[in-house]
Design a protein around this motif. Structure first.
Motif, PDB file in Angstrom:
ATOM      1  N   PHE A   1       1.537  99.888  44.762  1.00  0.00           N
ATOM      2  CA  PHE A   1       1.329  98.707  45.584  1.00  0.00           C
ATOM      3  C   PHE A   1       0.179  97.875  45.037  1.00  0.00           C
ATOM      4  CE2 PHE A   1       2.958 102.179  48.112  1.00  0.00           C
ATOM      5  CZ  PHE A   1       4.088 101.622  48.694  1.00  0.00           C
ATOM      6  N   HIS A   2       0.458  96.636  44.724  1.00  0.00           N
ATOM      7  CA  HIS A   2      -0.549  95.718  44.206  1.00  0.00           C
ATOM      8  C   HIS A   2      -0.469  94.408  44.984  1.00  0.00           C
ATOM      9  CE1 HIS A   2       0.845  98.304  40.914  1.00  0.00           C
ATOM     10  NE2 HIS A   2      -0.407  98.321  40.513  1.00  0.00           N
ATOM     11  N   ARG A   3      -1.613  93.854  45.269  1.00  0.00           N
ATOM     12  CA  ARG A   3      -1.649  92.569  45.953  1.00  0.00           C
ATOM     13  C   ARG A   3      -2.762  91.733  45.367  1.00  0.00           C
ATOM     14  NH1 ARG A   3      -1.970  91.654  52.509  1.00  0.00           N
ATOM     15  NH2 ARG A   3      -1.689  89.413  52.478  1.00  0.00           N
ATOM     16  N   PRO A   4      -2.473  90.629  44.684  1.00  0.00           N
ATOM     17  CA  PRO A   4      -1.145  90.050  44.459  1.00  0.00           C
ATOM     18  C   PRO A   4      -0.308  90.921  43.516  1.00  0.00           C
ATOM     19  CG  PRO A   4      -2.782  88.915  43.139  1.00  0.00           C
ATOM     20  CD  PRO A   4      -3.536  89.839  44.034  1.00  0.00           C
ATOM     21  N   PHE A   5       0.964  90.519  43.332  1.00  0.00           N
ATOM     22  CA  PHE A   5       1.892  91.311  42.548  1.00  0.00           C
ATOM     23  C   PHE A   5       1.370  91.555  41.141  1.00  0.00           C
ATOM     24  CE2 PHE A   5       5.930  89.796  44.963  1.00  0.00           C
ATOM     25  CZ  PHE A   5       5.530  90.549  46.059  1.00  0.00           C
ATOM     26  N   SER A   6       1.572  92.767  40.659  1.00  0.00           N
ATOM     27  CA  SER A   6       1.348  93.067  39.250  1.00  0.00           C
ATOM     28  C   SER A   6       2.655  92.799  38.498  1.00  0.00           C
ATOM     29  CB  SER A   6       0.941  94.533  39.082  1.00  0.00           C
ATOM     30  OG  SER A   6       2.069  95.385  39.292  1.00  0.00           O
ATOM     31  N   GLY A   7       2.653  93.131  37.201  1.00  0.00           N
ATOM     32  CA  GLY A   7       3.874  92.958  36.424  1.00  0.00           C
ATOM     33  C   GLY A   7       5.007  93.839  36.908  1.00  0.00           C
ATOM     34  N   LEU A   8       4.687  94.970  37.572  1.00  0.00           N
ATOM     35  CA  LEU A   8       5.740  95.859  38.058  1.00  0.00           C
ATOM     36  C   LEU A   8       6.575  95.180  39.137  1.00  0.00           C
ATOM     37  CD1 LEU A   8       3.714  99.199  38.274  1.00  0.00           C
ATOM     38  CD2 LEU A   8       5.524  98.668  36.637  1.00  0.00           C
ATOM     39  N   GLU A   9       5.903  94.582  40.130  1.00  0.00           N
ATOM     40  CA  GLU A   9       6.647  93.929  41.218  1.00  0.00           C
ATOM     41  C   GLU A   9       7.355  92.664  40.742  1.00  0.00           C
ATOM     42  OE1 GLU A   9       3.338  96.319  43.013  1.00  0.00           O
ATOM     43  OE2 GLU A   9       3.451  94.836  41.407  1.00  0.00           O
TER      44      GLU A   9
ATOM     45  N   SER B   1      -8.475  95.576  36.637  1.00  0.00           N
ATOM     46  CA  SER B   1      -7.755  95.244  35.419  1.00  0.00           C
ATOM     47  C   SER B   1      -8.532  95.825  34.259  1.00  0.00           C
ATOM     48  CB  SER B   1      -7.623  93.735  35.267  1.00  0.00           C
ATOM     49  OG  SER B   1      -6.965  93.415  34.074  1.00  0.00           O
ATOM     50  N   HIS B   2      -7.838  96.338  33.269  1.00  0.00           N
ATOM     51  CA  HIS B   2      -8.512  97.007  32.171  1.00  0.00           C
ATOM     52  C   HIS B   2      -7.754  96.802  30.873  1.00  0.00           C
ATOM     53  CE1 HIS B   2     -10.998  99.665  34.816  1.00  0.00           C
ATOM     54  NE2 HIS B   2      -9.998  99.471  35.637  1.00  0.00           N
ATOM     55  N   VAL B   3      -8.484  96.914  29.776  1.00  0.00           N
ATOM     56  CA  VAL B   3      -7.865  97.128  28.477  1.00  0.00           C
ATOM     57  C   VAL B   3      -8.901  97.772  27.579  1.00  0.00           C
ATOM     58  CG1 VAL B   3      -8.463  94.856  27.518  1.00  0.00           C
ATOM     59  CG2 VAL B   3      -6.485  96.102  26.620  1.00  0.00           C
TER      60      VAL B   3
ATOM     61  N   GLN C   1      -4.251  89.499  29.219  1.00  0.00           N
ATOM     62  CA  GLN C   1      -4.223  88.576  30.352  1.00  0.00           C
ATOM     63  C   GLN C   1      -4.201  89.301  31.691  1.00  0.00           C
ATOM     64  OE1 GLN C   1      -0.658  86.367  28.959  1.00  0.00           O
ATOM     65  NE2 GLN C   1      -1.888  84.531  29.307  1.00  0.00           N
ATOM     66  N   ALA C   2      -4.605  88.598  32.720  1.00  0.00           N
ATOM     67  CA  ALA C   2      -4.466  89.051  34.098  1.00  0.00           C
ATOM     68  C   ALA C   2      -4.049  87.808  34.896  1.00  0.00           C
ATOM     69  CB  ALA C   2      -5.757  89.647  34.618  1.00  0.00           C
TER      70      ALA C   2
ATOM     71  N   ASN D   1      -1.353  94.392  34.825  1.00  0.00           N
ATOM     72  CA  ASN D   1      -1.446  92.981  35.189  1.00  0.00           C
ATOM     73  C   ASN D   1      -0.288  92.163  34.648  1.00  0.00           C
ATOM     74  OD1 ASN D   1      -4.584  93.850  34.774  1.00  0.00           O
ATOM     75  ND2 ASN D   1      -4.326  92.421  36.446  1.00  0.00           N
ATOM     76  N   GLN D   2      -0.032  91.068  35.329  1.00  0.00           N
ATOM     77  CA  GLN D   2       0.911  90.095  34.788  1.00  0.00           C
ATOM     78  C   GLN D   2       0.332  89.493  33.506  1.00  0.00           C
ATOM     79  OE1 GLN D   2       2.322  87.116  37.587  1.00  0.00           O
ATOM     80  NE2 GLN D   2       1.864  88.471  39.306  1.00  0.00           N
ATOM     81  N   GLY D   3       1.206  89.167  32.586  1.00  0.00           N
ATOM     82  CA  GLY D   3       0.753  88.531  31.356  1.00  0.00           C
ATOM     83  C   GLY D   3       0.862  89.448  30.164  1.00  0.00           C
TER      84      GLY D   3
END
Length: 781
Positions: free
Chosen positions: A542-550, A20-22, A131-132, A76-78
């Motif tokens: 592919f992200h596990r757990p889901f990112s904002g895309l999924e 995760s980055h910003v 956020q993540a 990331n989600q958020g």
């Protein structure tokens, strides 16, 4: 011997190139602008302190709208929150909302804000929080707000002005006319705030093309080089012109198949006469590939470069960076009982059958993953139809590594149950099975205390047909890797070329085994941590757990660009790591590697030792590599010596310490005339020491070096014969030289290094024996 038995350890799932980055892109982030700074592992308020010599002040006008932009390498989600804070971290004002905005758009990279007209400051800080939520959700039920990433920019806020061209409006050399900035070459944006590597082909010398790669952040325009040329500006001649190894050339290289299908193969050969290594990569990818390394003895001292700050003292407390991928536990531990020979034989047969089934299962797991890889990604299509549930279900199937129900390995198909010779060959060439992802928590002595991404020398490559972009890069931590010049280093590849053809990436480069650049890691005759990765495509991520895309929380489902370095993906086929010694040659069994060590106190382990010395000798190079570790004060020394009779007089020594002012290693080659400090003088000839490295961290001095067994130096004792080893540590540094030591030890017996010694001894004994036999035979007459 099977190739996988040569691996010292492996962790193919041991790391994520980015988690995760910003990082702010406008206003410009405070240097060093690492994008992996979170509130659990870095100090508030920004993770990096203000540096008056390096930080750039951006002028903002209160009451006038401006757009804040940022870059993230993992969607990331958020959402995000943008604030104006004081230097000490106290809040001045929220520029977005007290809550996080864009929680339904993980790919959002800009937001327009306005600073209230009653707020001004000579020096304050604009901060973004990211956020993540998918990681926070796994963190013991803590709220989303308890875990986030941050990036800061140093700004000056002035009062609202009617002047269209205010001081500091146009940056990076831009000029203002009627409120419009005219930007110098390579810069663009309303305030000339963004920099590209090139504007036209002429910026890429005469041997490259300036290409707009459509990146989501700058530089968007970069140079791609013709074969025979390399470097960010394509201005470095490269003797390598063909990235693809011919079959006849492959025989000259050693090889590891890091992943079988889709292929990721690594080839290399040591060019001993030039002290260089040539590496080639063959990887199935439509985007980019990368390979990286660092010596396995590197510890957290490396994270002081390029800026001297370390994570919080307890970086793993409540750390949400937990692995979502765990290795299947195939072993069952039961209470042992005495068994008959027949029972043991049956048990051994059963165990071998279990191993065979596990190998088949692992191959099938890989096949399932690859079948999913070959599907067209439908997440964007399903999300735009409003079918979030179906998008998540599609993603889950893509993440399912378990074998299909009718492919469990328990069927009675004889053909399926038997390991073919081809299968066994694949086992020999393929890296071992994945292990769980490690965290950064310090472990027992001998274990890696760093994350697999920390302090890595990385070669990044992408290509457009025959045009290539190969970057000599480095990463301090899990931040996105940058080219060496970003760290103040230089491009040290001797030659480089890459090529994209039919969905395969071919990369080939040559580099010195050891350089003087701090943004390079040496390639030494010792175990090296090596990592590899390939990029995701705009349609397969592919992200596990889901990112904002999924989760259908995105506006840009083509977030991953073909030539842009972003997160490599979750699947084991996308990235991995191994620990391996590149000097090991499985085809040359005579190339022995002898090892030895000494520790004080006797039988101590890890941090309990006051002094440790170890050495490794390789027959083919005739070099001995020494490693020294001593518990001493910051301005004290340690050393190792060689003596024919246990005495200091007429002995050879190597003494090292870290210069307190610079943090650099001083390593000296010495000849001992007397026991006094004056008698421990520098020898009068050229130093016989090579590959010297050293650092001081947490009360321990560590350094290493190599030397030949016989240096041909009159002031060095040859180590081709058995000899006593001397150990000393704790002496002070006085006026740039050493004072008397406080601790000494001597090996109890002579130490013999190298098969030549034992061969000479065996030969001598054989000759003596023959002479005696001859004497006895002739004496009868």
């Amino acid at each position: 011997m099977k190739l996988h038995t040569i691996f010292l350890m492996t962790s193919m799932l041991a790391y994520n190139l980015v988690k995760s980055h910003v990082v702010l892109t406008f206003p410009r982030a405070r240097p060093m602008a690492f994008d992996y700074m979170d509130n659990r592992n870095s100090n508030p308020p920004c993770g990096v302190q203000f540096d008056s010599d390096k930080s750039v002040m951006t002028t903002l006008v209160a009451g006038i709208d401006f757009t804040v932009t940022w870059h993230v390498a993992y969607p990331n989600q958020g959402g995000v929150k943008i604030q104006l804070i004081k230097l000490d971290g106290d809040l001045l004002t929220e520029l977005t909302d007290a809550n996080f905005v864009y929680q339904n758009d993980s790919t959002k990279l800009s937001h327009t804000v306005n600073i209230d007209s009653n707020i001004t400051c000579d020096h304050c800080v604009l901060r973004i929080l990211r956020q993540a939520k998918e990681w926070a959700a796994q963190d013991n039920g803590k709220s989303d707000d308890d875990y986030h990433f941050w990036s800061c920019a140093d700004v000056t806020v002035v009062t609202e002005t009617e002047e269209e061209c205010f001081e500091g409006k146009c940056i990076n050399g831009g000029t203002c006319t009627s409120g419009v900035c005219s930007c110098p070459s390579k810069f663009e944006g309303e305030r000339c705030e963004y920099e590209n590597e090139c504007d036209t082909n002429s910026d890429c010398s005469a041997h490259g093309q300036c290409v707009d790669i459509g990146s989501t952040f700058h530089p968007k325009k970069v140079c791609f080089c013709e074969p025979g040329w390399a470097g960010r500006k394509c201005d470095k001649y490269s003797k390598l012109t063909n990235a693809k190894l011919k079959k006849s050339e492959e025989k000259k290289f050693r090889k590891i198949k890091l992943y079988e299908n889709p292929e990721f193969s690594l080839f290399w050969r040591i060019l001993k006469d030039k002290e260089e290594i040539e590496i080639a990569v063959r990887a199935k990818t439509d985007t980019w590939c990368a390979i990286g390394w660092r010596p396995s003895d590197v510890d957290e001292h490396c994270k002081k470069f390029p800026t001297s700050f370390l994570p919080k003292s307890d970086p793993d407390a409540n750390n949400p960076d937990n692995s979502a991928e765990e290795e299947d536990n195939d072993e069952v531990y039961e209470e042992e009982e005495e068994k008959s020979e027949e029972e043991e034989q049956t048990e051994n047969t059963d165990e071998e059958e279990k191993r065979r089934r596990r190998r088949r299962t692992n191959r099938r797991k890989r096949a399932v993953v690859d079948k999913q890889d070959n599907k067209i990604n439908e997440i964007e299509k399903l999300c735009k139809m409003g079918n979030t549930t179906a998008a998540g279900e599609w993603a889950r199937k893509s993440f399912d590594y378990s074998p299909m129900a009718n492919d469990s390995g328990d069927d009675n198909n004889e053909k399926e149950d038997k390991d073919t010779d081809e299968d066994k060959a694949d086992d020999d060439k393929t890296a071992p099975s994945p292990e769980p992802e490690p965290d950064a928590k310090p472990k027992e002595d001998g274990d890696d205390v760093l994350h697999a991404m920390d302090c890595m020398d990385i070669i990044f490559a992408t290509a457009k047909g025959k045009l290539h972009r190969v970057l000599d890069s480095y990463t301090r931590d899990r931040s996105t890797p940058h080219h060496d010049a970003w760290y103040g280093g230089s491009e040290d590849l001797v030659a480089a070329v890459a090529k994209s053809e039919n969905g395969m990436m071919y990369l080939r480069f040559i580099r010195k085994l050891v350089t003087k650049d701090k943004s390079d890691q040496p390639l030494l005759d010792q175990p090296m941590k090596m990592i590899w990765a390939r990029g995701q495509t705009p349609t397969k991520f592919f992200h596990r757990p889901f990112s904002g895309l999924e989760k259908c929380e995105a506006s840009d489902y083509g977030y991953y660009r073909v030539h842009e370095l972003k997160y490599h993906g979750t699947k084991p086929s996308q990235r991995g790591s191994i620990t391996y010694n590149a000097f090991d040659d499985p085809k040359n069994e005579e190339d022995t590697l002898e090892k030895g060590s000494f520790s004080h106190p006797k039988d101590c382990a890890g941090s309990d030792c006051d002094f440790r010395a170890s050495w490794r000798y390789r027959k083919s190079t005739d070099l001995i590599h020494f490693s020294i570790e001593a518990r001493v004060e910051a301005e004290e020394w340690a050393g190792i010596g060689f003596s024919e009779d246990k005495k200091m007089e007429q002995s050879d020594a190597v003494v090292g310490w870290i210069e307190p002012s610079s943090g650099k290693l001083t390593l000296t080659d010495r000849w001992l005339v007397t026991k006094t400090p004056e008698g421990v003088a520098l020898d009068n000839s050229k130093s016989s020491l090579r590959n010297a490295r050293g650092w001081y961290l947490d009360g321990k001095l560590k350094f290493s070096f190599s030397r030949a067994r016989d240096t041909k130096d009159d002031n060095d004792l040859p180590l081709t014969e058995c000899i006593y080893f001397l150990y000393a540590w704790g002496g002070s540094i006085e006026k740039g030289d050493i004072g008397k030591h406080t601790n000494t030890e001597v090996s109890v017996e002579k130490i013999c290094i190298g098969s030549a010694t034992s061969l000479n001894l065996s030969w001598s004994m054989a000759v003596i024996s023959s002479l005696i036999s001859l004497y006895l035979a002739t004496s009868r007459y």
